[in-house]
Motif scaffolding. Structure first.
Motif, PDB file in Angstrom:
ATOM      1  N   HIS A  89       2.892 -13.201  -0.248  1.00 26.12           N
ATOM      2  CA  HIS A  89       1.706 -14.050  -0.267  1.00 26.12           C
ATOM      3  C   HIS A  89       1.436 -14.486  -1.719  1.00 26.12           C
ATOM      4  N   PRO A  90       0.999 -15.738  -1.907  1.00 27.52           N
ATOM      5  CA  PRO A  90       0.743 -16.210  -3.289  1.00 27.52           C
ATOM      6  C   PRO A  90      -0.149 -15.267  -4.095  1.00 27.52           C
ATOM      7  N   SER A  91      -1.020 -14.513  -3.419  1.00 24.98           N
ATOM      8  CA  SER A  91      -1.935 -13.610  -4.145  1.00 24.98           C
ATOM      9  C   SER A  91      -1.224 -12.396  -4.747  1.00 24.98           C
ATOM     10  N   THR A  92      -0.051 -12.044  -4.228  1.00 23.80           N
ATOM     11  CA  THR A  92       0.663 -10.881  -4.770  1.00 23.80           C
ATOM     12  C   THR A  92       2.038 -11.248  -5.329  1.00 23.80           C
ATOM     13  N   ARG A  93       2.461 -12.486  -5.128  1.00 20.07           N
ATOM     14  CA  ARG A  93       3.821 -12.890  -5.525  1.00 20.07           C
ATOM     15  C   ARG A  93       4.040 -12.751  -7.033  1.00 20.07           C
ATOM     16  N   HIS A  94       2.978 -13.024  -7.817  1.00 20.17           N
ATOM     17  CA  HIS A  94       3.157 -12.987  -9.275  1.00 20.17           C
ATOM     18  C   HIS A  94       3.402 -11.578  -9.810  1.00 20.17           C
ATOM     19  N   PHE A  95       3.173 -10.550  -8.964  1.00 21.61           N
ATOM     20  CA  PHE A  95       3.503  -9.180  -9.391  1.00 21.61           C
ATOM     21  C   PHE A  95       4.982  -8.867  -9.171  1.00 21.61           C
ATOM     22  N   ASP A  98      -1.219 -18.104   6.480  1.00 24.56           N
ATOM     23  CA  ASP A  98      -1.875 -19.165   5.715  1.00 24.56           C
ATOM     24  C   ASP A  98      -1.242 -20.484   6.105  1.00 24.56           C
ATOM     25  N   GLN A  99      -2.046 -21.409   6.586  1.00 28.06           N
ATOM     26  CA  GLN A  99      -1.563 -22.741   6.972  1.00 28.06           C
ATOM     27  C   GLN A  99      -0.305 -22.656   7.834  1.00 28.06           C
ATOM     28  N   GLY A 100      -0.379 -21.768   8.821  1.00 29.84           N
ATOM     29  CA  GLY A 100       0.676 -21.684   9.821  1.00 29.84           C
ATOM     30  C   GLY A 100       1.892 -20.872   9.415  1.00 29.84           C
ATOM     31  N   ILE A 101       1.872 -20.275   8.222  1.00 28.18           N
ATOM     32  CA  ILE A 101       3.027 -19.511   7.758  1.00 28.18           C
ATOM     33  C   ILE A 101       2.609 -18.069   7.464  1.00 28.18           C
ATOM     34  N   TRP A 102       3.404 -17.131   7.990  1.00 25.85           N
ATOM     35  CA  TRP A 102       3.127 -15.719   7.739  1.00 25.85           C
ATOM     36  C   TRP A 102       3.676 -15.309   6.369  1.00 25.85           C
ATOM     37  N   TYR A 103       2.879 -14.481   5.672  1.00 29.29           N
ATOM     38  CA  TYR A 103       3.293 -13.940   4.376  1.00 29.29           C
ATOM     39  C   TYR A 103       3.097 -12.426   4.358  1.00 29.29           C
ATOM     40  N   TYR A 104       3.916 -11.763   3.554  1.00 29.07           N
ATOM     41  CA  TYR A 104       3.742 -10.348   3.273  1.00 29.07           C
ATOM     42  C   TYR A 104       2.749 -10.228   2.122  1.00 29.07           C
ATOM     43  N   VAL A 105       1.691  -9.465   2.323  1.00 21.02           N
ATOM     44  CA  VAL A 105       0.693  -9.305   1.253  1.00 21.02           C
ATOM     45  C   VAL A 105       1.029  -8.082   0.403  1.00 21.02           C
ATOM     46  N   ASP A 106       0.962  -6.905   1.021  1.00 17.51           N
ATOM     47  CA  ASP A 106       1.335  -5.688   0.298  1.00 17.51           C
ATOM     48  C   ASP A 106       1.556  -4.561   1.296  1.00 17.51           C
ATOM     49  N   GLY A 107       1.883  -3.399   0.769  1.00 16.15           N
ATOM     50  CA  GLY A 107       2.169  -2.293   1.671  1.00 16.15           C
ATOM     51  C   GLY A 107       1.852  -0.956   1.039  1.00 16.15           C
ATOM     52  N   ILE A 108       1.692   0.023   1.906  1.00 20.50           N
ATOM     53  CA  ILE A 108       1.460   1.398   1.462  1.00 20.50           C
ATOM     54  C   ILE A 108       2.709   2.191   1.815  1.00 20.50           C
ATOM     55  N   ILE A 109       3.255   2.881   0.812  1.00 26.32           N
ATOM     56  CA  ILE A 109       4.431   3.717   1.063  1.00 26.32           C
ATOM     57  C   ILE A 109       3.960   5.030   1.704  1.00 26.32           C
ATOM     58  N   LEU A 110       4.583   5.374   2.811  1.00 31.09           N
ATOM     59  CA  LEU A 110       4.225   6.593   3.534  1.00 31.09           C
ATOM     60  C   LEU A 110       5.328   7.639   3.358  1.00 31.09           C
ATOM     61  N   PRO A 111       4.960   8.919   3.470  1.00 30.68           N
ATOM     62  CA  PRO A 111       5.968   9.958   3.295  1.00 30.68           C
ATOM     63  C   PRO A 111       7.031   9.941   4.406  1.00 30.68           C
ATOM     64  N   ASP A 133       9.179  -9.305  -9.188  1.00 33.61           N
ATOM     65  CA  ASP A 133      10.253  -9.693 -10.085  1.00 33.61           C
ATOM     66  C   ASP A 133      11.516  -9.876  -9.247  1.00 33.61           C
ATOM     67  N   LYS A 134      12.015 -11.106  -9.249  1.00 25.10           N
ATOM     68  CA  LYS A 134      13.197 -11.406  -8.423  1.00 25.10           C
ATOM     69  C   LYS A 134      14.372 -10.504  -8.759  1.00 25.10           C
ATOM     70  N   LYS A 135      14.509 -10.173 -10.042  1.00 28.36           N
ATOM     71  CA  LYS A 135      15.639  -9.331 -10.458  1.00 28.36           C
ATOM     72  C   LYS A 135      15.535  -7.933  -9.855  1.00 28.36           C
ATOM     73  N   ASP A 136      14.301  -7.398  -9.797  1.00 27.30           N
ATOM     74  CA  ASP A 136      14.096  -6.079  -9.181  1.00 27.30           C
ATOM     75  C   ASP A 136      14.424  -6.119  -7.693  1.00 27.30           C
ATOM     76  N   ILE A 137      13.982  -7.194  -7.049  1.00 26.59           N
ATOM     77  CA  ILE A 137      14.256  -7.345  -5.608  1.00 26.59           C
ATOM     78  C   ILE A 137      15.764  -7.410  -5.387  1.00 26.59           C
ATOM     79  N   GLN A 138      16.410  -8.231  -6.212  1.00 33.52           N
ATOM     80  CA  GLN A 138      17.859  -8.406  -6.073  1.00 33.52           C
ATOM     81  C   GLN A 138      18.595  -7.080  -6.307  1.00 33.52           C
ATOM     82  N   GLN A 139      18.144  -6.350  -7.328  1.00 36.99           N
ATOM     83  CA  GLN A 139      18.777  -5.080  -7.660  1.00 36.99           C
ATOM     84  C   GLN A 139      18.715  -4.115  -6.482  1.00 36.99           C
ATOM     85  N   TRP A 140      17.510  -4.026  -5.869  1.00 29.93           N
ATOM     86  CA  TRP A 140      17.324  -3.116  -4.741  1.00 29.93           C
ATOM     87  C   TRP A 140      18.161  -3.576  -3.546  1.00 29.93           C
TER      88      TRP A 140
END
Ligand SMILES: [Zn+2]
Length: 124
Positions: free
Chosen positions: A52-58, A111-124, A60-67
């Motif tokens: 989601h645009p509200s969390t996207r700026h946090f 948002d405007q007909g498109i689903w976005y991932y906002v954030d998540g909680i890591i569970l044990p 890092d494409k490189k981190d995503i790619q690495q994982w």
């Protein structure tokens, strides 16, 4: 051949459609599945762009790619899904080939007909 997300239809008729056009995801769960398949297929831009645009700026494409590329993605297990929340376990092998389970409860927003991932909680 089934889709990496676990659906028993082909990737081309499942998550790939959403990778091409995110508005094809008709629910939070469909977007969640497509994001998992994007990790499998190394569709880094898709993963990034469906934050989601509200969390996207946090992010890092490189981190995503690495994982994405350093892991061997085994399967996705959807534990619970509601309109806006999906709880899942992503099973994968890390770079040392150790079994890992990423257990998360994620929040999604439309948002405007498109689903976005906002954030998540890591569970044990
Ligand atoms: Zn799929």
């Amino acid at each position: 051949m089934t889709c990496p997300c676990g659906n028993t239809i082909e990737f081309e008729n499942c998550c790939q459609k959403i990778h091409t056009d995110p508005s094809c995801a008709q629910s939070a769960e469909m977007l969640m599945r497509a994001r998992y398949s994007a990790f499998v297929k190394h569709e880094i831009d898709f993963i990034y762009n469906t934050f989601h645009p509200s969390t996207r700026h946090f992010q890092d494409k490189k981190d995503i790619q690495q994982w994405a590329i350093s892991s061997k993605w085994m399967n996705l297990e959807i534990l619970k899904s509601t309109d806006t929340i999906v709880e899942f376990k992503a099973h994968y092998l890390d770079q040392y080939l150790e079994t890992q389970i990423h257990h998360e409860r994620s929040t999604f927003k439309k948002d405007q007909g498109i689903w976005y991932y906002v954030d998540g909680i890591i569970l044990p």
